[in-house]
Design a protein around this motif. Structure first.
Motif, mmCIF file in Angstrom:
data_model
loop_
_atom_site.group_PDB
_atom_site.id
_atom_site.type_symbol
_atom_site.label_atom_id
_atom_site.label_comp_id
_atom_site.label_asym_id
_atom_site.label_seq_id
_atom_site.Cartn_x
_atom_site.Cartn_y
_atom_site.Cartn_z
ATOM 1 N N ASP A 52 26.685 39.580 31.636
ATOM 2 C CA ASP A 52 27.780 38.825 32.239
ATOM 3 C C ASP A 52 28.529 39.657 33.280
ATOM 4 O O ASP A 52 29.222 40.623 32.933
ATOM 5 C CB ASP A 52 28.733 38.370 31.134
ATOM 6 C CG ASP A 52 29.776 37.387 31.604
ATOM 7 O OD1 ASP A 52 29.933 37.180 32.838
ATOM 8 O OD2 ASP A 52 30.450 36.810 30.737
ATOM 9 N N ASP A 54 31.152 39.020 34.762
ATOM 10 C CA ASP A 54 32.598 38.990 34.520
ATOM 11 C C ASP A 54 33.060 40.154 33.651
ATOM 12 O O ASP A 54 34.215 40.570 33.740
ATOM 13 C CB ASP A 54 33.016 37.665 33.888
ATOM 14 C CG ASP A 54 32.936 36.509 34.871
ATOM 15 O OD1 ASP A 54 33.109 36.745 36.087
ATOM 16 O OD2 ASP A 54 32.694 35.375 34.433
ATOM 17 N N ASP A 55 32.171 40.687 32.803
ATOM 18 C CA ASP A 55 32.531 41.868 32.013
ATOM 19 C C ASP A 55 32.867 43.037 32.929
ATOM 20 O O ASP A 55 33.863 43.730 32.714
ATOM 21 C CB ASP A 55 31.392 42.262 31.064
ATOM 22 C CG ASP A 55 31.156 41.255 29.957
ATOM 23 O OD1 ASP A 55 32.057 40.438 29.669
ATOM 24 O OD2 ASP A 55 30.051 41.288 29.375
ATOM 25 N N GLY A 58 36.066 42.306 35.152
ATOM 26 C CA GLY A 58 37.307 42.304 34.376
ATOM 27 C C GLY A 58 37.723 43.672 33.881
ATOM 28 O O GLY A 58 38.795 43.822 33.286
ATOM 29 N N ARG A 80 32.459 38.115 44.969
ATOM 30 C CA ARG A 80 33.176 38.139 43.685
ATOM 31 C C ARG A 80 33.681 39.542 43.359
ATOM 32 O O ARG A 80 34.810 39.712 42.888
ATOM 33 C CB ARG A 80 32.277 37.635 42.561
ATOM 34 C CG ARG A 80 32.066 36.133 42.620
ATOM 35 C CD ARG A 80 31.208 35.641 41.497
ATOM 36 N NE ARG A 80 31.830 35.927 40.200
ATOM 37 C CZ ARG A 80 31.182 35.929 39.053
ATOM 38 N NH1 ARG A 80 29.889 35.658 39.014
ATOM 39 N NH2 ARG A 80 31.807 36.194 37.928
ATOM 40 N N ALA A 84 37.585 40.878 43.165
ATOM 41 C CA ALA A 84 38.080 41.505 41.939
ATOM 42 C C ALA A 84 38.666 42.892 42.219
ATOM 43 O O ALA A 84 39.090 43.582 41.296
ATOM 44 C CB ALA A 84 36.958 41.595 40.910
#
Length: 91
Positions: A52, A54-55, A58, A80, A84
């Motif tokens: 993932d 997003d891990d 984040g 993305r 971030a």
């Protein structure tokens, strides 16, 4: 030391992971394939494997993302990562 995550562990990813492990602190390995994650995860046990993105994005401690995925995915993944707040290297 700069922390780095590598996204895409198929063709160029293993080479980039090896190089960035020498140049920085390799903290994340990301790929959709369990086999690639397992192979590289055993070489770099201090790096957290994940499927993932997003891990990685984040993780406030992560400084940079290396993208070594198929060319058609580069723009979306790089965008993305930049949004971030990560530094980005696109293979």
């Amino acid at each position: 030391m700069t922390t780095v995550g590598v996204v895409g562990l198929n063709y160029w990813g293993p080479n980039l992971a090896r190089n960035f492990a020498d140049l920085a602190e390799l903290t994340w390995l990301c790929d959709l394939d369990d086999g690639h994650l397992s192979t590289l995860g055993s070489r770099y046990p201090d790096a957290t494997p994940t499927k993932d993105l997003d891990d990685l994005l984040g993780d406030d401690a992560l400084d940079a993302v290396v993208i070594a995925t198929p060319v058609p995915t580069h723009y979306a993944l790089a965008k993305r990562a930049l949004e971030a707040g990560k530094h980005v290297f696109v293979e």
